[in-house]
Structures are given as C-alpha cells and as structure tokens.
Design a protein around this motif. Structure first.
Motif, PDB file in Angstrom:
ATOM      1  N   TYR A 185       1.149  -1.182  -0.055  1.00 34.98           N
ATOM      2  CA  TYR A 185       0.228  -0.062   0.123  1.00 34.98           C
ATOM      3  C   TYR A 185       0.799   1.163  -0.068  1.00 34.98           C
ATOM      4  O   TYR A 185       0.732   2.041  -0.697  1.00 34.98           O
ATOM      5  CB  TYR A 185      -0.952  -0.111   1.188  1.00 34.98           C
ATOM      6  N   SER A 186       1.878   1.202   0.837  1.00 37.28           N
ATOM      7  CA  SER A 186       2.726   2.496   0.868  1.00 37.28           C
ATOM      8  C   SER A 186       3.409   2.554  -0.421  1.00 37.28           C
ATOM      9  O   SER A 186       3.678   3.687  -1.153  1.00 37.28           O
ATOM     10  CB  SER A 186       3.969   2.248   2.127  1.00 37.28           C
ATOM     11  N   ASP A 187       3.941   1.556  -1.085  1.00 42.36           N
ATOM     12  CA  ASP A 187       4.338   1.535  -2.402  1.00 42.36           C
ATOM     13  C   ASP A 187       3.574   2.240  -3.468  1.00 42.36           C
ATOM     14  O   ASP A 187       3.938   3.125  -4.234  1.00 42.36           O
ATOM     15  CB  ASP A 187       5.241   0.133  -2.731  1.00 42.36           C
ATOM     16  N   LEU A 188       2.273   1.777  -3.376  1.00 40.23           N
ATOM     17  CA  LEU A 188       1.465   2.325  -4.225  1.00 40.23           C
ATOM     18  C   LEU A 188       1.199   3.934  -4.122  1.00 40.23           C
ATOM     19  O   LEU A 188       1.062   4.788  -4.871  1.00 40.23           O
ATOM     20  CB  LEU A 188       0.072   1.740  -3.856  1.00 40.23           C
ATOM     21  N   LEU A 189       1.312   4.213  -2.954  1.00 40.50           N
ATOM     22  CA  LEU A 189       0.955   5.716  -2.552  1.00 40.50           C
ATOM     23  C   LEU A 189       2.253   6.544  -2.983  1.00 40.50           C
ATOM     24  O   LEU A 189       1.951   7.683  -3.376  1.00 40.50           O
ATOM     25  CB  LEU A 189       0.682   6.078  -0.931  1.00 40.50           C
ATOM     26  N   LEU A 190       3.440   6.073  -2.758  1.00 41.99           N
ATOM     27  CA  LEU A 190       4.905   6.741  -3.357  1.00 41.99           C
ATOM     28  C   LEU A 190       4.866   6.774  -4.587  1.00 41.99           C
ATOM     29  O   LEU A 190       5.446   7.726  -5.389  1.00 41.99           O
ATOM     30  CB  LEU A 190       5.852   5.898  -2.633  1.00 41.99           C
ATOM     31  N   GLU A 191       4.264   5.556  -5.314  1.00 47.78           N
ATOM     32  CA  GLU A 191       4.284   5.938  -6.826  1.00 47.78           C
ATOM     33  C   GLU A 191       3.428   6.947  -7.282  1.00 47.78           C
ATOM     34  O   GLU A 191       3.529   7.576  -8.439  1.00 47.78           O
ATOM     35  CB  GLU A 191       3.721   4.656  -7.389  1.00 47.78           C
ATOM     36  N   ARG A 192       2.340   7.315  -6.456  1.00 47.65           N
ATOM     37  CA  ARG A 192       1.376   8.378  -7.168  1.00 47.65           C
ATOM     38  C   ARG A 192       2.150   9.571  -6.291  1.00 47.65           C
ATOM     39  O   ARG A 192       1.177  10.655  -6.372  1.00 47.65           O
ATOM     40  CB  ARG A 192      -0.035   8.017  -6.214  1.00 47.65           C
ATOM     41  N   GLU A 193       3.039   9.663  -5.622  1.00 50.61           N
ATOM     42  CA  GLU A 193       3.699  10.717  -4.835  1.00 50.61           C
ATOM     43  C   GLU A 193       2.729  11.441  -3.993  1.00 50.61           C
ATOM     44  O   GLU A 193       2.710  12.537  -3.344  1.00 50.61           O
ATOM     45  CB  GLU A 193       3.955  11.839  -6.040  1.00 50.61           C
ATOM     46  N   GLN A 194       2.097  10.395  -3.287  1.00 49.56           N
ATOM     47  CA  GLN A 194       1.004  10.811  -2.107  1.00 49.56           C
ATOM     48  C   GLN A 194       1.997  10.742  -0.629  1.00 49.56           C
ATOM     49  O   GLN A 194       1.764   9.779  -0.049  1.00 49.56           O
ATOM     50  CB  GLN A 194      -0.205  10.113  -2.011  1.00 49.56           C
ATOM     51  N   TYR A 195       2.968  11.470  -0.505  1.00 49.39           N
ATOM     52  CA  TYR A 195       4.103  11.206   0.489  1.00 49.39           C
ATOM     53  C   TYR A 195       3.344  11.304   1.809  1.00 49.39           C
ATOM     54  O   TYR A 195       3.873  10.514   2.628  1.00 49.39           O
ATOM     55  CB  TYR A 195       5.137  12.237   0.289  1.00 49.39           C
ATOM     56  N   THR A 196       2.621  12.301   2.096  1.00 50.80           N
ATOM     57  CA  THR A 196       1.854  12.400   3.331  1.00 50.80           C
ATOM     58  C   THR A 196       1.154  11.292   3.848  1.00 50.80           C
ATOM     59  O   THR A 196       1.179  10.656   4.954  1.00 50.80           O
ATOM     60  CB  THR A 196       1.244  13.810   3.311  1.00 50.80           C
ATOM     61  N   ASP A 197       0.502  10.625   2.613  1.00 48.78           N
ATOM     62  CA  ASP A 197      -0.438   9.505   2.882  1.00 48.78           C
ATOM     63  C   ASP A 197       0.482   8.195   3.212  1.00 48.78           C
ATOM     64  O   ASP A 197       0.305   7.325   4.121  1.00 48.78           O
ATOM     65  CB  ASP A 197      -1.296   9.187   1.700  1.00 48.78           C
ATOM     66  N   ALA A 198       1.627   8.213   2.269  1.00 48.02           N
ATOM     67  CA  ALA A 198       2.453   7.008   2.651  1.00 48.02           C
ATOM     68  C   ALA A 198       3.238   7.255   4.101  1.00 48.02           C
ATOM     69  O   ALA A 198       3.358   6.111   4.568  1.00 48.02           O
ATOM     70  CB  ALA A 198       3.532   7.160   1.811  1.00 48.02           C
ATOM     71  N   ILE A 199       3.442   8.463   4.525  1.00 52.07           N
ATOM     72  CA  ILE A 199       3.997   8.374   5.899  1.00 52.07           C
ATOM     73  C   ILE A 199       3.119   8.034   7.002  1.00 52.07           C
ATOM     74  O   ILE A 199       3.381   7.586   8.088  1.00 52.07           O
ATOM     75  CB  ILE A 199       4.518   9.940   5.896  1.00 52.07           C
ATOM     76  N   ASP A 200       1.609   8.466   6.618  1.00 56.71           N
ATOM     77  CA  ASP A 200       0.617   7.834   7.491  1.00 56.71           C
ATOM     78  C   ASP A 200       0.574   6.529   7.802  1.00 56.71           C
ATOM     79  O   ASP A 200       0.376   6.032   8.905  1.00 56.71           O
ATOM     80  CB  ASP A 200      -0.561   8.612   7.073  1.00 56.71           C
ATOM     81  N   VAL A 201       0.797   5.807   6.613  1.00 51.26           N
ATOM     82  CA  VAL A 201       0.788   4.446   6.603  1.00 51.26           C
ATOM     83  C   VAL A 201       1.921   3.766   7.446  1.00 51.26           C
ATOM     84  O   VAL A 201       1.687   2.934   8.439  1.00 51.26           O
ATOM     85  CB  VAL A 201       0.932   3.834   5.074  1.00 51.26           C
ATOM     86  N   PHE A 202       3.218   4.389   7.080  1.00 54.94           N
ATOM     87  CA  PHE A 202       4.067   4.231   8.114  1.00 54.94           C
ATOM     88  C   PHE A 202       4.177   4.254   9.653  1.00 54.94           C
ATOM     89  O   PHE A 202       4.190   3.397  10.349  1.00 54.94           O
ATOM     90  CB  PHE A 202       5.637   4.714   7.699  1.00 54.94           C
TER      91      PHE A 202
END
Length: 959
Positions: free
Chosen positions: A306-323
């Motif tokens: 899921y985080s990889d998917l968000l990073l691919e979409r450059e949704q950095y804040t969302d990816a950080i939220d996942v972490f």
C-alpha cells in the motif's frame, strides 16, 4: 422364448462392453476449473454402478487367447446394440447415461484435437435423460455433465441455468460446491454482483467435508471480495481479502514463495487491497482492519504494497501516515525501525527537510540501546538499528554543540545538554567504536561548560582509562585523566556544605581518581604531586596496603624526593607495615627511617618504641604459629634491638612464660631471676614465685621450690591459698630431705588447718613418719594417735583412706604393745611375772581389737592372727615357765599338770580366734595373716588341719 436369443447376443457383446467399462470409466469426472485434478470415486447413477449386468450376463469364452484394445466408437456401438436387449428399465437408463457420457467424451476429445464442436449429440442425450427420467437419483451428475457441455460450447445462459437447477434440486450432490462456485463466477461475469456474492458465500459456508479441493475456498473468498468491491462494499471486501491471505499465506513469507497457482492472484489482491483502502480512510482503515483481525504474518506485505502504491502516486503524506500507523500498531515489530527510516527518507524525497531533525531524534529515542524495543529485537534488526544510530547520533550531537555556540543563556545551556545526551548515547551504544573517545572528551567538555562536575569527571575518566593502548599512552588519554583530577578539585569546592557522610564518600571518589591517574600515567610529571596527596589520604583512611605500595613507588622515583618527604614516606610505610602485621618488614623499615631521620628529630623515641614493638609482634606471631622456641628468641631480641624500650620487660617476661611451656626449666629460671633483679617494681613481679616454684620442682630443686611457695604464702590473700601453698611447701621440703623445714611446715599446717580431715590425716601421717625418721618416738606416737582420734571423732566423715591411715597407725601402736608383751618372760615368782604378762596381754589385745575396729581387711586379719598368737603364746609361755626348785618328782608332775590346766584355755582361745580368722578365706580374703592362721591351726589341731590330701583316680575305661 426371448431369453436364449438375448443370451446369445449378450455373449457376443460382453467382451466389448467389458473393454468399454475398463477403458472409458475415467471420463465420469470433470477436470477442476482452476486446474486441480479430481480423483473422485464413481458417482451414483453412472454405468460404474451397474453391477447387475455383470452379475446376470456370463462373459463369452475368449477364443482368441488374449485381449485387444477397443475403440471408443466400438464401445458406443456395443452399448447401442445392447440397449434393445435389456428388459430392465433401470439397466436401460444406466446404459443410456453411459452412452451420453461416452458421447461427451468423444466430442471433448474431438474439440481438443481438431477444435471442432460436435457437443450437440452429448447435450441432446443429457437433455433426453433429464426429460425422460426427471426424478432419477443420478440426475445431479447428468446436470453436471450437461453444464460442462454448455460451457464448452460457450452457451453461458444455458450453462448458468443448468448449474442453478443442479444446486436447487440436488442440494446434497457432491457437485453442489463446485456448481455454486461456477454459478458465482458466471454471475460475476454477467455483473450480477449481489447474486455472485451470495453464490460465493454458499461455497464458503458449506461443510468443509464437501469441499474436496481447497482452491474452491480460496477462490471463493477472493471472488467474494471482488463482488463486494464491485458493489462498493470496500471494507467488507478487505475482510474477504484477509481471509484469502489467511489461507494462502498462513506463515510469514514473500509473495515469490507462494505457490505458482496463487501468485498472480496475490499480486492482483494487493492491488485491489490498496484500491479499497484508497476509497476508504487509507492508513486509518488499514490500522483498524488489523486491530480488528489481530496481528497477521502477512500484515507487513499489505502495508508495504500500500505504501509503495502511494509513493508511486507521490502521495508522500499518505505514505508517511501508513508508516506511522504501522509503527503505532506494531511498535515492537522488526519493521517498525525500518518504517521509521522510510519516514525520514520519504520526508527527504518530498523536500520536507524541516521535520527531519525531529524525526531523527525520535528514531534515536525510540530505538536507543536503552529502549525497550532494542531489548527484544532480533540480531538482524539490532544490526540495522546500529547502522542507523552510528550515523544519526553524532549528527544530532554536533548540531546541538554548534547551536550552543551560536546562542546564549538558557538556550545555549539547553543545546549543551542535548549535545551531552547524544555524545553519551553514542558512547553507550558503541563502546568500542574508534570515535567513542572523541565523543566522550566532547561530552566532558560539554559538562564542564554546564558546571556538571560529576558528569564531566566520569566522561574524562572513561576517555583516560576505558580504552586500552600499547606503548606510550595517547595524549588525549593523559589529558583527559588530568582533566578529571582538575574537575574533582573544582567539584571539591562544593563539598563543605554537604553532610559529613556524603563528604567522606566524595573524598573517597576523589582518591580513587588520583590513584587511577598515578597508576595509568606514572611518568607524567604531574603524577608526583598527585601520588603524595593520595598516599597521605590512604594512611588517614587506614588503607595500609595501598600506602606501602605508594611509598615504594615514591621511594623509587627518579629523581628522588627531598629528605623531608623521603623520611615521611619511610615512616608511613613502616607504620603501615606494622598495621598490616608484616612486622619483620616493619622492623627493617623503621631502622631505615631512623637512618634517614635527623638526630634531633623529636619523633626518634617513638620510632624506637615502634621498632621494639615490631620485634615484639614477630615473637607473638611465632608463638601463635606454634614456633615457641623461635618466639623466645624474638622476645629476648627486643632487649638487643631496643634496650631502652619500655617493651623489653614484657618481652622478657613473655620469654620466660614460653620457656616454661617448652619445659626449658633452667633457662626459664635464669630469665625470671634476671627479671626479678632488673624489674623489682614490675606489675608482674608477684607472679614469679609460682612460676619459679614450678620450674624448681621440674628441675627437682625441691627446697628452692619450697622457698618460693613460702613467698606465695606470704603474698596469699585468702586462707585457702595459704593452706594449699603450705601443704605444697611441706611436701617439697620433705622431698628435698630437709627434715627440719618439712616438720616445721607440716606442723604449721596440722596445727593451723584441722580441716579438711583427709588432708589433716595425711599431714599427721607425714609428721609421724618424719618423727620416726629422727627417732622422736614421743612425737611419733602423738601424731599416730591424732590419726586414730580424727577417725574416731568423725566416723561418718571418714573415707577409706582415712580409715586405712587410722588402722595403720593403730597397728603400729599395737605392734609396739605386742613387742612389749612378747618381751615379758614368766619367771619365778610366777604370780608376779604372770600378773605383768597378763596386763601386757590385755593392752596388746585391746590395741589389736582397736585396729580391727577400723574395718580394713589387711589390718583386721593381722589383728586376728596376733590376738590368737598372743593367747597361744601365753599358754606356751606357761608351759615353758621356770619350775620351782626343790620339788619332788611327784610334786613336779602335779605342778606341770596344774600348768597344763592353766594353759589349756588360752590354747582353746587361740584356736577359736585362728579359726575365725581362717574363715575369712570363704569371703575371698586369703592374705598373709589368714594363711598364717591356717599354719598355726595345723600345729594346734593337726588332726583336723594337717591331714594329707587323698587323690581320687579317674577310671578312663569301663569293662
């Protein structure tokens, strides 16, 4: 009449049918739609269950001598030929079912081989079976095969309708689960998602025993999730995907390790999982899902994808939220620190640099060496954390140190404190790291800036002493060591206001710091000053072993210290050796101190006393160790080494004591006599008489021993002491042969101490013996009678020894009476001599009766014998007495008869008394006097007591 014909036809068809049965029965089952094989047993209603044909039809003989392969067409022709011959409707249906299956098999083979569709015949055959026998039990298998035929021809509506009929009309069919799944698949393809969801649910809810293939359950959950997703039920879809993962990945593993049949499904599942989360609340939903399901072995894969998917979409804040959600949910997971690092990397990737220092500080805080996380981390994760901390901690520390220099006041102090925290964290985390000494020195300087002296001292000491080196010490180590000494001096300025106990503790810590510096850097010029102060401190704290060591080090320094320091060092060492009971070393060290000490030094007399004490203690140690002779030599050596010492007297006195223990009596006498002459006022002078008395006795100098006892009598403070010493002195004089002193002393004793009675008896006995020795019979008899009087006056208190002495004294006096009796001869005129003799007899008999009264057997038997002897002697003396002159022969004869008449009673008395004395033998008493009574009786009564013994011979043989 038709049976023979039928039997004949059957005989020709049976080999073909049997071959068909053997060769075509495997076509009853349909391959699994998802690729799995199916080894089911023949289903009810198929030709495989037609046992009645084989039971009723006998096979024709094999005239060919073997078997041959039969084609599918031949088998079908044989069945067609058989069908009109069968009268049993059940067998007819079975054959028709079998023909339909064979037709399906032929058409399927044709389609595989040539891609030509000839499935219409099979479909028609199955439809006719169903139309002709709608209630037949085996119709679920017919419907199953018919559905397959529709599927192969692409007739999806008919396919779905047939499967629906199967599941509705045959709920107990073994094909029910597969049919429901295939229905759901068809419904999903037709976008009938609600109905598809229901179909897939029925597969999932079915009894596990009806699901022969586990892939049905996996695919059912998977397709259920898709059905829910298509309906917008994203959360429900997520739980369906979780069920798929539970089945496919029950243990922690990578997608690559999943079976090939599921790998594509997994990749698609993670994609749709992420899409579902995106339609919901993203990371919050993901965390909530796993909070509800509990931790899963594949959980990290979901977060990762899921985080990889968000990073691919450059949704950095969302990816950080996942972490962050993962770290929050699984703070102890091996992936928590890695996700923390990914947060930092994501911030850098997104350009959010302002937040990076705080994130790095949080990483150090959460995963430091003291963190709860690291205590439970596995080796691989711990290594990963170490790599991160090795880079992050110095970076954070240096940043705060620089900021501290760029700011002022409280802000600057806060930055120094933060820098100190990180410097110390690096040292704790990497104690053997090459940069650790540098970090610790900076830590010490940081604490100095904050006036935090204990912390500064600790940091400098760690740099100085905790890191090994070879050869010359590193310059930084020596500087750090002395920096810790200086820090202690500054720190000591704050101690006076501390409680006394705390102050003492602090001084001990400071002393330890001095010692460490001196030991680690002995060649440093600054170590001499530190060593001298440390040595004085150790002596004041009674740690003498350390003083000796430090003193040796000070004495060995080059160049040597000055005379005053050197003298003080020798004295401190000597005093310390003495306190350590190393007295021989203390002696030589005191002598060395005296050699270097000025003659006018006021301490010399005290040092001489200490020197004497060292020798004295050596003597004591030898005595304690059992080397008494060596101890004597050492005690006497005190007077040689320190003749003016006050300890000399005690040493010589103790030497005498040990000589007595060794039984070196004459040496002990010589030392004690010299002591008496040299120290007449010594406190132990009054103990010498007893010791000298003992030594004189052991050397048999009895008279000198007695004289010392007389000294003791003069010093005695109690009557009992005087009595005992007087008694011993009298015995010693008697042993010495000094009769005069012995008589005087015994007489003093007897006249002064009539009690205890037993001792008085011994004294009287000794006096009687001594007076006998000098021929003073009067005094002798006096003390013999005193013994008898003592027992006579105190019969109840007299013991055996007292009665013996009284009996012995009485016997001595009786013997004298007996001797006087024996000395009187019967002469003319007989009446006068007889009167004297009779009086002497009575005195002697009375004396012996007194002797016998004491009950001492040896004297009682003597008394018995002597009394009998006295009577017998009187009778004999009468017969041997002088005869008057001038008697005629007749008168002389008559005179002798008169004498015999007078002597006879005395002889009878003698016999009676001898017999009484001899009778004691029956009581076990047969001493000299009893034996002599027997001998006397042999003479007095030979007829009874002088008979020869008669020996009776023993007969050895009979007959």
């Amino acid at each position: 009449m038709t049976k023979p014909v039928i039997r004949s036809r059957l005989d020709t068809l049976l080999p073909v049918l049997v071959a068909g049965l053997l060769g075509g029965c495997q076509s009853l089952s349909m391959p699994d739609v998802f690729g799995g094989g199916d080894d089911r047993q023949p289903q009810p209603g198929t030709l495989a269950t037609l046992q009645s044909i084989e039971e009723t039809i006998e096979p024709a003989p094999d005239t060919r001598g073997g078997t041959s392969e039969v084609s599918l067409g031949e088998v079908m022709d044989s069945y067609r030929a058989l069908l009109p011959l069968l009268e049993d409707p059940a067998k007819q249906v079975a054959v028709r079912h079998r023909l339909a299956d064979l037709e399906f098999q032929r058409a399927e083979n044709k389609m595989v081989e040539t891609a030509e569709d000839e499935m219409a015949g099979a479909i028609e055959a199955y439809e006719q079976l169903l139309a002709g026998y709608p209630e037949r039990p085996g119709n679920d298998q017919v419907l199953y095969q018919l559905a397959r035929a529709y599927d192969l021809r692409g007739m999806s509506e008919e396919h779905l309708a047939t499967l629906t009929t199967l599941v509705n009309e045959h709920p107990d069919s073994p094909f029910w689960v597969e049919a429901q799944f295939r229905r759901g698949d068809l419904l999903f393809s037709n976008r009938r998602y609600t109905e598809a969801e229901q179909a897939f649910r029925t597969v999932i809810d079915a009894d596990p025993a009806r699901r022969d293939d586990a892939s049905f359950l996996v695919n059912a959950h998977y397709m259920l999730g898709w059905s829910q997703f298509k309906q917008g039920s994203y959360r429900e879809a997520l739980f369906s995907y979780i069920n798929v993962l539970d089945l496919v990945m029950p243990e922690e593993q990578d997608v690559e390790s999943v079976g090939q049949e599921y790998r594509t499904m997994m990749e698609d599942l993670f994609r749709v999982f992420g899409l579902s989360l995106s339609y919901l609340d993203g990371a919050d939903t993901l965390q909530a899902i796993f909070r509800e399901t509990g931790e899963k072995p594949y959980e990290i894969l979901v977060y990762d994808r899921y985080s990889d998917l968000l990073l691919e979409r450059e949704q950095y804040t969302d990816a950080i939220d996942v972490f962050e959600r993962y770290i929050d949910a699984r703070p102890l997971s091996p992936w928590a620190p890695r996700y923390h690092t990914r947060i930092i990397d994501t911030l850098a990737q997104a350009g959010f640099t302002a937040d990076i220092p705080d994130r790095k500080a949080a990483f150090v805080r959460d995963y430091s060496i003291h963190s709860a996380y690291l205590q439970q981390a596995d080796d691989e994760t711990a290594f990963y954390i170490g790599q991160q901390l090795e880079e992050l901690i110095p970076e954070l520390a240096n940043r705060h140190y620089v900021l501290a220099g760029e700011t002022e006041g409280l802000e600057s102090d806060e930055h120094y404190r933060q820098a100190a925290v990180y410097y110390e964290a690096f040292a704790d985390t990497f104690p053997a790291h090459p940069r650790t000494p540098e970090m610790l020195f900076l830590l010490g300087e940081t604490h100095v800036e904050l006036a935090q002296w204990p912390e500064a001292i600790e940091a400098f000491e760690r740099v100085a002493y905790d890191f090994p080196w070879e050869g010359e010490p590193p310059e930084r180590a020596a500087e750090a060591g002395y920096a810790s000494v200086l820090a202690f001096r500054e720190y000591a300025k704050t101690w006076p206001r501390e409680p006394a106990e705390t102050y003492n503790d602090y001084t001990e810590f400071q002393q330890l710091n001095r010692q460490r510096f001196v030991n680690a850097f002995p060649d440093d010029p600054r170590s001499e000053e530190v060593l001298y102060i440390a040595m004085q401190h150790e002596f004041e704290r009674y740690r003498y072993g350390q003083v000796v060591e430090m003193a040796d080090r000070m004495i060995a320094r080059v160049p040597a210290p000055g005379a005053d320091i050197l003298t003080e060092t020798w004295l401190l060492k000597a005093h310390s050796l003495f306190e350590l009971a190393r007295y021989a070393e203390a002696e030589t060290t005191y002598q060395q101190a005296l050699r270097v000490m000025a003659e006018a030094d006021e301490r010399r007399p005290d040092v001489i006393e200490s020197l004497a004490a060292s020798v004295f203690r050596q003597a004591e140690a030898l005595a304690d160790a059992g080397d008494t002779a060596g101890a004597v030599s050492e005690f006497l050596r005190v007077g040689v080494v320190a003749p003016t010492s006050a300890l000399r007297a005690n040493a010589e006195y103790d030497a005498a004591t040990l000589l007595i223990e060794l039984s070196h009596w004459q040496d002990a006498i010589d030392v004690m006599m010299a002591f008496r002459t040299r120290y007449p006022e010594h406190e132990q002078i009054d103990t010498l008489p007893a010791r000298l008395a003992l030594a004189y006795r052991e050397t048999e100098q009895w008279e000198k021993a007695g004289d010392e006892l007389n000294n003791l009598i003069a010093m005695a403070t109690t009557d009992e002491e005087k009595r005992e010493n007087l008694l011993i002195a009298a015995d010693l004089y008697e042993r010495a042969g000094n009769t005069g002193k012995a008589i005087d002393t015994w007489r003093r004793y007897a006249n002064t101490y009539p009690e205890p009675l037993d001792v008085y008896m011994e004294a009287a006995n000794s006096l009687a013996g001594l007076y006998d020795g000098i021929g003073d019979d009067s005094s002798r008899r006096f003390w013999l009678r005193k013994q008898m009087e003592t027992v006579d006056d105190n019969p109840d208190e007299a013991d055996d020894r007292m009665r013996y002495l009284a009996a012995e004294a009485s016997a001595i006096l009786a013997r004298e009476a007996l001797a006087y009796y024996d000395s009187i001869r019967l002469t003319l005129p007989l009446n006068q001599s007889m009167a004297a003799k009779t009086e002497a007899l009575e005195e002697a008999v009375t004396a012996y009766q007194k002797t016998a009264s004491y009950g001492v057997s040896s004297f009682s038997t003597e008394a018995g014998y002597q009394i009998a002897h006295i009577y017998a002697r009187l009778g004999r003396d009468l017969m041997e007495s002088e005869r008057p002159e001038g008697l005629s022969e007749l008168e002389l004869s008559q005179y002798e008869l008169l004498l015999e008449e007078q002597a006879y009673p005395f002889e009878d008395n003698a016999i009676d008394i001898h017999e009484q004395n001899a009778s004691r033998a029956r009581n076990g008493i047969f001493d000299e006097w009893v034996q002599r009574s027997y001998e006397a009786l042999k003479t007095l009564l030979p007829g009874r007591y002088n008979k020869p013994e008669i020996t009776v011979e023993v007969v050895d043989e009979l007959g």
